[in-house]
Design a protein around this motif. Structure first.
Motif, mmCIF file in Angstrom:
data_model
loop_
_atom_site.group_PDB
_atom_site.id
_atom_site.type_symbol
_atom_site.label_atom_id
_atom_site.label_comp_id
_atom_site.label_asym_id
_atom_site.label_seq_id
_atom_site.Cartn_x
_atom_site.Cartn_y
_atom_site.Cartn_z
ATOM 1 N N HIS A 134 1.126 -0.914 0.234
ATOM 2 C CA HIS A 134 -0.039 0.148 -0.270
ATOM 3 C C HIS A 134 0.729 0.652 -0.176
ATOM 4 N N GLY A 135 2.016 1.202 -0.482
ATOM 5 C CA GLY A 135 3.212 2.049 -0.922
ATOM 6 C C GLY A 135 2.922 3.017 -1.681
ATOM 7 N N ARG A 136 4.009 3.385 -2.556
ATOM 8 C CA ARG A 136 4.146 4.834 -3.361
ATOM 9 C C ARG A 136 5.018 4.685 -4.257
ATOM 10 N N LEU A 137 5.370 5.048 -5.735
ATOM 11 C CA LEU A 137 5.947 4.513 -6.251
ATOM 12 C C LEU A 137 6.518 6.209 -7.223
ATOM 13 N N LEU A 138 7.870 6.330 -7.172
ATOM 14 C CA LEU A 138 7.794 7.525 -7.548
ATOM 15 C C LEU A 138 9.105 7.274 -8.836
ATOM 16 N N TRP A 139 8.804 7.767 -10.174
ATOM 17 C CA TRP A 139 9.299 7.121 -10.932
ATOM 18 C C TRP A 139 9.832 8.738 -12.007
ATOM 19 N N ASP A 140 9.327 9.798 -11.594
ATOM 20 C CA ASP A 140 9.309 10.661 -13.093
ATOM 21 C C ASP A 140 9.804 11.614 -12.708
ATOM 22 N N ARG A 141 11.256 11.105 -11.807
ATOM 23 C CA ARG A 141 12.331 12.126 -11.095
ATOM 24 C C ARG A 141 13.517 11.725 -11.238
ATOM 25 N N ASP A 142 14.521 12.185 -12.270
ATOM 26 C CA ASP A 142 15.837 12.007 -11.619
ATOM 27 C C ASP A 142 16.663 12.531 -10.428
ATOM 28 N N LEU A 143 16.860 11.652 -9.548
ATOM 29 C CA LEU A 143 16.471 12.618 -8.524
ATOM 30 C C LEU A 143 17.992 12.453 -8.163
ATOM 31 N N ALA A 144 18.760 11.652 -7.973
ATOM 32 C CA ALA A 144 19.953 11.191 -7.936
ATOM 33 C C ALA A 144 20.326 11.605 -8.737
ATOM 34 N N GLY A 145 20.736 11.524 -10.276
ATOM 35 C CA GLY A 145 21.745 11.973 -11.413
ATOM 36 C C GLY A 145 21.773 13.738 -11.191
ATOM 37 N N SER A 146 20.461 14.314 -10.307
ATOM 38 C CA SER A 146 20.728 15.466 -10.694
ATOM 39 C C SER A 146 21.281 16.541 -9.173
ATOM 40 N N LEU A 147 21.332 14.981 -8.414
ATOM 41 C CA LEU A 147 21.938 15.549 -7.689
ATOM 42 C C LEU A 147 24.230 15.899 -7.765
ATOM 43 N N TRP A 148 24.296 15.004 -9.069
ATOM 44 C CA TRP A 148 25.440 15.240 -9.438
ATOM 45 C C TRP A 148 26.575 15.949 -10.090
ATOM 46 N N THR A 149 26.991 16.747 -9.086
ATOM 47 C CA THR A 149 28.155 17.811 -9.505
ATOM 48 C C THR A 149 29.030 17.532 -10.645
ATOM 49 N N GLY A 150 29.269 18.391 -12.015
ATOM 50 C CA GLY A 150 29.451 17.928 -13.263
ATOM 51 C C GLY A 150 29.665 16.604 -13.463
ATOM 52 N N ARG A 151 28.104 16.361 -13.633
ATOM 53 C CA ARG A 151 27.518 15.372 -14.929
ATOM 54 C C ARG A 151 28.559 15.591 -15.722
ATOM 55 N N PRO A 152 28.342 14.846 -17.378
ATOM 56 C CA PRO A 152 28.564 14.913 -18.029
ATOM 57 C C PRO A 152 27.645 14.724 -19.315
ATOM 58 N N GLU A 153 27.598 15.205 -20.318
ATOM 59 C CA GLU A 153 26.208 15.484 -21.540
ATOM 60 C C GLU A 153 26.270 13.989 -21.661
ATOM 61 N N ARG A 154 25.458 14.152 -22.205
ATOM 62 C CA ARG A 154 25.311 12.852 -22.661
ATOM 63 C C ARG A 154 25.491 12.925 -24.499
ATOM 64 N N SER A 155 26.571 11.829 -24.936
ATOM 65 C CA SER A 155 26.986 11.457 -26.055
ATOM 66 C C SER A 155 26.417 12.112 -27.412
ATOM 67 N N ALA A 156 27.131 12.648 -28.186
ATOM 68 C CA ALA A 156 26.742 12.795 -29.160
ATOM 69 C C ALA A 156 27.331 12.495 -30.733
ATOM 70 N N GLU A 157 28.247 11.887 -30.128
ATOM 71 C CA GLU A 157 29.202 11.356 -30.930
ATOM 72 C C GLU A 157 28.925 11.029 -33.077
ATOM 73 N N THR A 158 29.393 10.937 -33.735
ATOM 74 C CA THR A 158 29.196 10.696 -35.340
ATOM 75 C C THR A 158 29.163 9.589 -35.933
ATOM 76 N N VAL A 159 28.009 10.006 -36.216
ATOM 77 C CA VAL A 159 26.882 8.406 -37.042
ATOM 78 C C VAL A 159 27.239 8.304 -38.692
ATOM 79 N N TYR A 160 27.894 6.427 -38.594
ATOM 80 C CA TYR A 160 27.889 6.448 -40.066
ATOM 81 C C TYR A 160 27.605 5.347 -40.421
ATOM 82 N N ILE A 161 27.011 5.015 -41.507
ATOM 83 C CA ILE A 161 26.479 3.984 -42.587
ATOM 84 C C ILE A 161 27.416 3.137 -42.277
ATOM 85 N N LEU A 162 26.726 1.471 -41.829
ATOM 86 C CA LEU A 162 27.476 0.302 -42.328
ATOM 87 C C LEU A 162 27.078 -0.304 -43.928
ATOM 88 N N ASP A 163 28.289 -0.226 -44.609
ATOM 89 C CA ASP A 163 28.451 -0.411 -45.822
ATOM 90 C C ASP A 163 27.896 -1.977 -46.267
#
Length: 603
Positions: A134-163
């Protein structure tokens, strides 16, 4: 108090303000990936444990890390001095995370996690648990990640076609096959979240995850259009234009969550183990969900003929690099300075010279003497052991090539070793060859065949606390389901599929004696058809990996004539395939290290 304990205390303050009893931090990203990019390493930030698998649970008066047998020793070392307790998954008397929560979460309590990094199946399990409390589930926030000082950004490296000469099938063909599957199942759209599946379907590769050539993305596949959600900065104009010709429209990465909310009708197909909990909470109730198997929708585990031919060529190139490394190591140890890291660097340099080399397939494990007892040991400047002409060096390594992905382990004898070590070395080689030479009826799974590898070690009362083998992707993840070898089911390891012709699986038994030594011998195998008769279709394995097994570690007293013939046959093929690419001195050396062994020989 360690820096990790301080970070946990900071999180607890936030938990207390929001009346959260437990906060769950898995090792995961939005895509249920095994290996994750730096942005998602929240668990590492709070616990200091760097293994690729593990779940951190933080309560107001406890912190526990659950990880599997591959990482017990490593976790014990990395958690030393902190207040995080190690829970050895699969060990007698150790509860699962869910079992622990069931016992310790108070009635009416609250469990929180970031729903984007918990898969649907797990999320629904926690839903049921909270319902019973009879409890409560909270899933809609990255609480732990939001406290991470200096957290890296999501990567966006170049995408290429596999022949297509490497992929073996065009993007249009793959999409047509998926759409036929959709029609058969009555689906209107397919939601794809797993990075390897999207990369395979699109014949695209990237480098957003270390050593795994994928790119952060989601895909929504309709009957005429594909919406690909990714960072547009990673896509050169030429790639975007090519995709558009095949009806693939690029959209912002995070927009998938809002677009799912805007669906109003129809049937949406997805695999519940390959989509995250938050995604599925966005799907309106008016949309019918059709659960399906990702391996039926995206049959990348069964390699096509072009991929298999490429893999055979790629593994010879890789085997030449490993053989040259073995020659250098064994002829120079004790003569020039070398360490675990410098040896690993030497092997990486050999691979990097290969014309179709892309990257390593994982961080090389180079582990000397007792360090090798840690299955997934990673040398650091602080632990980097000097190599001497004694004991053994275990090297587990692999490469990413346009011809596919390799994974090979060899244990090298650098000097004098004990009789017990030779016995273990010999029986590990026997175990690997036992499985590699299996002939079996179609319908067998890895559970059926695993005993062939474990039996010689079980007879000594020894076991290794991991699977015997895993599937391997094609220029994708070095770990790929649904095929594998293990003797019992493990939660979350969906690797018990029937072994199909064209599947690639590793064969890697080992012995790990804490404080003393570790030994592993690993080859990759292709499952192929053998004879068909009144009993059914027989199957067997074709060896894919070619590099010597160090004969300095073999004591033939522990082998029977069939074992010796298997070893000799394998080494005969190693010499035939590898020697044409060696220098004369290396070739003569290889002749010695692939020489036929006899029953009468004993070292």
């Amino acid at each position: 108090m360690t820096i990790f304990d301080e970070r946990i205390e900071q999180l607890r303050k936030e938990m207390d303000s929001k009346k959260i009893d437990f906060y769950l931090i898995p090792t995961a990203d939005d895509h249920s990936s095994e290996y994750i990019s730096d942005f998602y390493k929240v668990r590492n930030y709070y616990a200091g444990f760097t293994g690729s698998a593990g779940t951190l649970l933080i309560g107001m008066d406890m912190a526990g890390l659950w990880t599997d047998g591959r990482y017990f020793i490593q976790a014990e070392n990395q958690l030393a001095g902190s207040r995080v307790q190690l829970f050895r998954m699969g060990s007698a008397g150790i509860p699962t995370v869910s079992e622990y929560l069931k016992e310790h979460l108070p009635e009416g309590g609250t469990l929180a996690f970031d729903g984007q990094v918990v898969d649907l199946a797990q999320g629904e399990g926690y839903e049921e648990l909270l319902l019973s409390k009879h409890g409560r589930l909270l899933w809609d926030r990255d609480l732990a990640g939001s406290l991470w000082t200096g957290r890296p950004e999501r990567s966006a490296e170049t995408v290429y076609i596999l022949d297509e000469k490497y992929a073996g099938k065009s993007r249009r063909e793959k999409l047509s096959e998926l759409r036929r599957y959709m029609k058969e199942k009555g689906g209107d759209r397919v939601l794809l979240s797993s990075l390897e599946d999207i990369a395979w379907l699109m014949n695209l590769r990237g480098s957003d995850v270390s050593h795994t050539p994928v790119f952060l993305s989601f895909a929504l596949v309709g009957q005429d259009t594909v919406w690909l959600y990714a960072d547009s900065r990673a896509f050169p104009d030429a790639v975007t234009d090519t995709l558009a010709k095949d009806g693939i429209i690029l959209k912002p990465y995070m927009e998938i969550y809002d677009e799912l909310k805007r669906l109003s009708e129809g049937k949406l197909m997805y695999d519940s183990s390959k989509v995250n909990y938050a995604l599925c909470q966005c799907v309106p109730k008016t949309v019918s969900v059709v659960l399906t198997d990702i391996h039926e929708m995206i049959p990348k585990a069964v390699k096509n003929d072009v991929e298999l031919d490429n893999l055979r060529r790629g593994h010879i190139k890789d085997g030449v690099a490993v053989t040259k490394f073995m020659y250098w190591l064994k002829t120079n140890v004790g003569k020039i300075p070398m360490t675990e890291i410098s040896a690993s660097d030497y092997l990486e340099n050999l691979r990097s010279r290969i014309d179709t080399y892309v990257d390593l397939s994982f961080t090389t494990i180079s582990a000397y003497k007792a360090n090798a007892a840690m299955m997934h040991y990673s040398a650091t400047p602080e632990t980097d052991a000097a190599l001497e002409p004694s004991g053994m060096l275990l090297v587990d390594s692999g490469g990413q090539y346009y011809e596919g992905t390799t994974d090979i382990t060899r244990t090298f004898v650098l000097g004098e070793i004990s009789g017990e070590e030779k016995k273990h070395f010999t029986l590990v080689a026997k175990s690997m060859l036992n499985l590699a030479n299996a002939k079996f009826l179609y319908g067998c799974t890895g559970y059926t065949l695993d005993i062939l590898a474990r039996s010689p070690l079980w007879k000594l009362g020894i076991d290794y606390q991991c699977g015997t083998g895993h599937g391997v992707g094609y220029l994708l993840s070095v770990h790929e389901g649904p095929n594998g070898f293990r003797w019992k089911p493990v939660a979350g390891r969906n690797d018990s599929a029937v072994l199909e012709a064209g599947m690639i699986t590793t064969d890697e038994p080992g012995v790990y004696i804490e404080g003393s030594h570790g030994i592993r011998t690993e080859n990759e195998l292709i499952c192929v058809e053998d004879e068909k008769n009144e009993y059914g279709q027989f199957m067997r394995f074709e060896m894919l990996t070619w590099a010597p097994i160090d004969l300095d570690g073999i004591d033939t007293r522990w082998l029977n004539p069939e074992d010796i013939e298997q070893l000799n046959t394998y080494h005969r093929m190693v010499y035939e395939k590898i020697s044409p690419y060696l220098e004369e001195e290396e070739r003569e050396w290889l002749k010695k290290y692939t020489r036929p062994m006899g029953v009468e020989q004993s070292f």
